[in-house]
Design a protein around this motif. Structure first.
Motif, PDB file in Angstrom:
ATOM      1  N   GLY A  29      26.897 -12.282 -10.096  1.00 18.11           N
ATOM      2  CA  GLY A  29      26.158 -12.737  -8.921  1.00 18.11           C
ATOM      3  C   GLY A  29      25.786 -14.196  -9.039  1.00 18.11           C
ATOM      4  O   GLY A  29      25.998 -14.990  -8.132  1.00 18.11           O
ATOM      5  N   ASN A  67      30.654 -14.965 -11.566  1.00 16.00           N
ATOM      6  CA  ASN A  67      31.368 -13.684 -11.574  1.00 16.00           C
ATOM      7  C   ASN A  67      31.485 -13.087 -12.969  1.00 16.00           C
ATOM      8  O   ASN A  67      31.874 -11.929 -13.116  1.00 16.00           O
ATOM      9  CB  ASN A  67      32.761 -13.831 -10.960  1.00 16.00           C
ATOM     10  CG  ASN A  67      33.675 -14.733 -11.792  1.00 16.00           C
ATOM     11  OD1 ASN A  67      33.217 -15.547 -12.573  1.00 16.00           O
ATOM     12  ND2 ASN A  67      34.973 -14.581 -11.592  1.00 16.00           N
ATOM     13  N   GLN A  69      25.693  -9.648  -4.513  1.00 12.38           N
ATOM     14  CA  GLN A  69      26.107  -9.074  -5.786  1.00 12.38           C
ATOM     15  C   GLN A  69      25.002  -9.210  -6.840  1.00 12.38           C
ATOM     16  O   GLN A  69      24.759  -8.285  -7.624  1.00 12.38           O
ATOM     17  CB  GLN A  69      27.381  -9.762  -6.258  1.00 12.38           C
ATOM     18  CG  GLN A  69      28.091  -9.053  -7.393  1.00 12.38           C
ATOM     19  CD  GLN A  69      29.440  -9.683  -7.684  1.00 12.38           C
ATOM     20  OE1 GLN A  69      29.557 -10.911  -7.767  1.00 12.38           O
ATOM     21  NE2 GLN A  69      30.466  -8.865  -7.851  1.00 12.38           N
TER      22      GLN A  69
END
Length: 354
Positions: free
Chosen positions: A110, A113, A149
Motif C-alpha cells: 500500500g 507494492n 490497499q
C-alpha cells in the motif's frame, strides 16, 4: 533474546537488531551506519545471519549490500519489490529463523507494492516499516502506492495482532520509539477508531507532500540492495593500521598492532605527569599531553601522521580520541585497554620506567 533499536538521525530511520543463540538479524539497516551496526554485533558476540528490509526505501540507502560484503549475511526483501541481489525473496507467510526464534512475514502493501511486516514468533513485537507509523502511516502517492490497499493491509494484517503487541516502525520524526496495537486501534488519526476506507482514501488523497529529497538516488540504489553503481568502492576500514570500531564510535588499536607500528605513529599519553613516571610505566616514544591540556596543545601534533592516544585503562584516551577527531585529525585510535593491557601482555616500556 537480544533486542536493540538503533537510529539514523539523517533519515530518522530506525534499525532493529534481534539476536538469539549467537545469530542475529538486522531490520532496515542504513548504508552509512553499517560500521556502527557491525561494531555492536561484534561487542554482543553475534553473527549477522541476514538483513531484512521492510520495503524499497525512498529516503535512505539500505545497508544490506555493505553488511553482506563485510559479514557474509544474506539479503532478504519482498519478491514483489523486484530488486537485484536478493538472496531470499520473501512472500506472505514465510518464516525467518534466527537461533531458537523466528519472524513471520506478513505482506502489507500500500505504501509500496513490496511492503512487509515482520512479526515475532510470540506475537509480542512486530516491525511495520512504513505501513504503519506511530499515529500515522506511509504515504501512498508513489512506488505503486495505493490508499485502498494500505487500509486493508493495516486493518487485516497489523491491527489484528494482539492488543499488547508492540509495534516498531521504520521511521519516526518526533523521536517516539514504539507504540502498540491497542494504541493504534484507538488513536491513529488515519486508520484507527471509526475511520472507514472512504475517510482514509480522502485523507491520503490530500496530503500534497513533496517527494523525498533523496528519492532519485535512494530508490535505484535500493533496487540493487544498496550496491553502488560501477566498481565496488574500496574497503572503508582505515588503512594505516588494523583497527576495531567500537559501538561508542571510537576506533581502537590492539597493543601488538601498535608495537609493530610505533615508529610510524604519534603516541600521545594523556595521563597526568605523575602517572607518566609511575611503576606502570610508559610507552617508548610516547609524548605526555595530559587530557586537561590536550586542546591547547594541538599544534604540537602532526596532523598528517596517525595519532594513538594512551592512558591507564583506555577511558581517558578514548575521550582524547574523540576530541582529536573533532579537532580535524583524520587518523586517530585509542590503545585498547591502555597501559594496564600493555603491561599485562608484557610488552616493552620505556627504559627509565620501573
Amino acid at each position: 533474546m537480544i533486542f536493540r533499536q538503533l537510529f539514523d538521525a539523517a533519515s530518522s530511520t530506525y534499525t532493529y537488531l534481534l539476536g538469539d543463540s549467537g545469530a542475529a538479524l538486522l531490520i532496515d539497516p542504513v548504508y552509512e551506519q553499517a560500521p556502527r551496526d557491525l561494531a555492536l554485533l561484534e561487542e554482543l558476540g553475534l553473527h549477522l545471519q541476514a538483513t531484512l528490509d521492510t520495503h524499497v526505501h525512498a529516503d535512505h540507502v539500505t545497508g544490506a549490500w555493505r553488511l553482506q560484503r563485510r559479514s557474509g549475511s544474506s539479503i532478504a526483501l519482498a519478491a514483489a519489490a523486484g530488486a537485484e541481489g536478493v538472496d531470499r525473496p520473501l512472500a506472505h507467510g514465510d518464516r525467518i529463523d534466527f537461533g531458537s526464534r523466528h519472524l513471520t512475514v506478513r505482506a502489507t502493501p500500500g505504501h509500496t507494492n513490496g511492503c512487509l511486516t515482520y512479526v515475532l514468533d510470540d506475537r509480542r513485537m512486530a516491525f511495520t516499516g512504513d505501513s504503519l507509523l506511530i499515529r500515522g502511516c506511509g504515504r501512498t502517492d508513489f512506488q505503486q502506492g495505493s490508499a485502498r490497499q494500505l487500509f486493508a493491509s493495516v486493518r487485516e494484517q497489523i491491527l489484528t495482532l494482539p492488543g499488547d503487541c508492540l509495534l516498531y516502525p521504520a521511521h519516526d520524526y518526533r523521536g517516539i520509539t514504539v507504540t502498540s496495537v491497542t494504541e493504534e486501534r484507538r488513536f491513529n488519526p488515519r486508520l484507527g477508531g471509526d475511520v472507514n476506507i472512504d475517510d482514509f482514501v480522502g485523507h491520503m488523497s490530500h496530503l500534497h507532500l513533496p517527494h523525498p529529497k533523496h528519492m532519485a538516488v535512494a530508490v535505484p540504489a535500493n533496487l540493487r540492495c544498496g550496491q553502488p553503481e560501477g566498481d565496488a568502492p574500496a574497503d572503508d576500514m582505515p588503512a594505516w593500521a588494523p583497527l576495531t570500531l567500537r559501538f561508542s564510535g571510537v576506533w581502537e588499536i590492539e597493543p601488538m598492532a601498535l608495537l609493530e607500528r610505533e615508529g610510524a605513529v604519534q603516541i600521545v599519553d594523556v595521563r597526568e605527569a605523575a602517572e607518566f613516571i609511575d611503576p606502570l610505566g610508559r610507552l617508548p616514544h610516547a609524548k605526555l599531553v595530559p587530557l586537561s591540556q590536550l586542546m591547547n596543545r594541538l599544534d604540537e601534533l602532526d596532523r598528517d601522521r596517525p595519532v594513538v592516544a594512551v592512558c591507564r585503562s583506555g577511558a581517558r584516551s578514548a575521550q582524547a580520541s574523540v576530541l582529536l577527531a573533532k579537532a580535524g585529525f583524520g587518523k586517530v585510535a585509542n590503545l585498547a585497554g591502555g597501559m594496564l593491557r600493555w603491561k599485562a601482555e608484557e610488552l616493552p616500556v620505556a627504559a627509565d620506567s620501573t
